[in-house]
Design a protein around this motif. Structure first.
Motif, PDB file in Angstrom:
ATOM      1  N   ASP A 142       0.840  -1.195   0.000  1.00 60.84           N
ATOM      2  CA  ASP A 142       0.000   0.000   0.000  1.00 60.84           C
ATOM      3  C   ASP A 142       0.875   1.244   0.000  1.00 60.84           C
ATOM      4  O   ASP A 142       1.816   1.346   0.774  1.00 60.84           O
ATOM      5  N   HIS A 164       0.344   5.306   0.360  1.00 57.27           N
ATOM      6  CA  HIS A 164      -0.651   6.320   0.711  1.00 57.27           C
ATOM      7  C   HIS A 164      -0.773   7.357  -0.402  1.00 57.27           C
ATOM      8  O   HIS A 164       0.210   7.900  -0.873  1.00 57.27           O
ATOM      9  N   GLY A 223      -2.266   4.080  -4.138  1.00 57.63           N
ATOM     10  CA  GLY A 223      -3.067   2.880  -4.325  1.00 57.63           C
ATOM     11  C   GLY A 223      -2.743   1.820  -3.303  1.00 57.63           C
ATOM     12  O   GLY A 223      -1.948   2.033  -2.382  1.00 57.63           O
ATOM     13  N   TYR A 224      -3.367   0.673  -3.488  1.00 60.33           N
ATOM     14  CA  TYR A 224      -3.215  -0.435  -2.569  1.00 60.33           C
ATOM     15  C   TYR A 224      -2.414  -1.558  -3.214  1.00 60.33           C
ATOM     16  O   TYR A 224      -2.176  -1.557  -4.425  1.00 60.33           O
ATOM     17  N   ASP A 276      -2.532  -3.223  -6.992  1.00 58.74           N
ATOM     18  CA  ASP A 276      -3.185  -2.324  -7.936  1.00 58.74           C
ATOM     19  C   ASP A 276      -2.228  -2.013  -9.081  1.00 58.74           C
ATOM     20  O   ASP A 276      -1.022  -1.888  -8.870  1.00 58.74           O
ATOM     21  N   THR A 315      -2.850   3.102   9.710  1.00 58.08           N
ATOM     22  CA  THR A 315      -4.136   3.133   9.024  1.00 58.08           C
ATOM     23  C   THR A 315      -5.011   4.290   9.481  1.00 58.08           C
ATOM     24  O   THR A 315      -6.079   4.513   8.926  1.00 58.08           O
ATOM     25  N   LYS A 364      -8.667   3.491   8.001  1.00 52.82           N
ATOM     26  CA  LYS A 364      -8.803   2.751   6.752  1.00 52.82           C
ATOM     27  C   LYS A 364      -8.388   1.305   7.004  1.00 52.82           C
ATOM     28  O   LYS A 364      -7.207   0.970   6.995  1.00 52.82           O
ATOM     29  N   HIS A 388      -9.424  -1.427   5.210  1.00 51.06           N
ATOM     30  CA  HIS A 388      -9.309  -2.162   3.949  1.00 51.06           C
ATOM     31  C   HIS A 388      -9.535  -1.134   2.857  1.00 51.06           C
ATOM     32  O   HIS A 388     -10.055  -0.053   3.120  1.00 51.06           O
ATOM     33  N   LYS A 389      -9.185  -1.452   1.631  1.00 54.27           N
ATOM     34  CA  LYS A 389      -9.353  -0.439   0.594  1.00 54.27           C
ATOM     35  C   LYS A 389     -10.816  -0.094   0.343  1.00 54.27           C
ATOM     36  O   LYS A 389     -11.112   0.952  -0.195  1.00 54.27           O
ATOM     37  N   GLU A 390     -11.734  -0.962   0.769  1.00 57.99           N
ATOM     38  CA  GLU A 390     -13.157  -0.674   0.608  1.00 57.99           C
ATOM     39  C   GLU A 390     -13.863  -0.432   1.940  1.00 57.99           C
ATOM     40  O   GLU A 390     -15.059  -0.168   1.949  1.00 57.99           O
TER      41      GLU A 390
END
Length: 147
Positions: free
Chosen positions: A8, A10, A13-14, A17, A113, A131, A133-135
């Protein structure tokens, strides 16, 4: 230049990706530090196969993040800080202090996070975003009080 992120980053992206970055940023920072690889055709095939094999693990990680978010939904924190007579904090409240306050309540959250959008330099009410998880992300309100 297209790259595949290995972890990841910041604001970019994660992990896993495929993102487009400028050549200098990719070649001079992301690739030498091991945060990314160039998205060649073979690397993309390997990535697709890895994602296919890890699909059920990723679903479990997301479910765990959603469960933790549900437990954190109703949490509000009170953080004590040394202040001057005008209510200004000596220093500032940061993500480490929020992570420690959450740990005292029994929630183990990685401090990396936690994102605080505004600088906390006075007594008052603020909010932080975790945050997980990315979702999945959750907003935690916290109050800074004088010790």
């Amino acid at each position: 230049m297209k790259i595949i992120l290995k972890e990841d980053v910041h604001g970019l992206g994660y992990k896993d990706d495929v993102v487009e970055v400028k050549n200098g940023y990719g070649r001079n920072y992301l690739i030498p530090t091991g945060k990314a690889v160039i998205a060649t055709e073979s690397a993309l095939k390997v990535l697709a196969e890895n994602l296919k094999q890890r699909a059920h693990k990723l679903a479990k990680i997301k479910a765990d993040a959603e469960a933790l978010a549900a437990t954190l939904q109703d949490v509000s924190l009170t953080i004590g800080a040394k202040t001057s007579s005008t209510g200004t904090i000596f220093g500032s409240v940061n993500n480490i202090q929020i992570a420690e306050a959450l740990e005292k309540l029994g929630h183990n959250v990685d401090r990396k996070t936690i994102v605080i959008k505004e600088s906390v330099k006075e007594v008052g009410n603020y909010s932080a975003i975790i945050k997980l998880h990315k979702e999945v992300s959750v907003e935690i309100p916290f109050e800074v009080v004088a010790e």
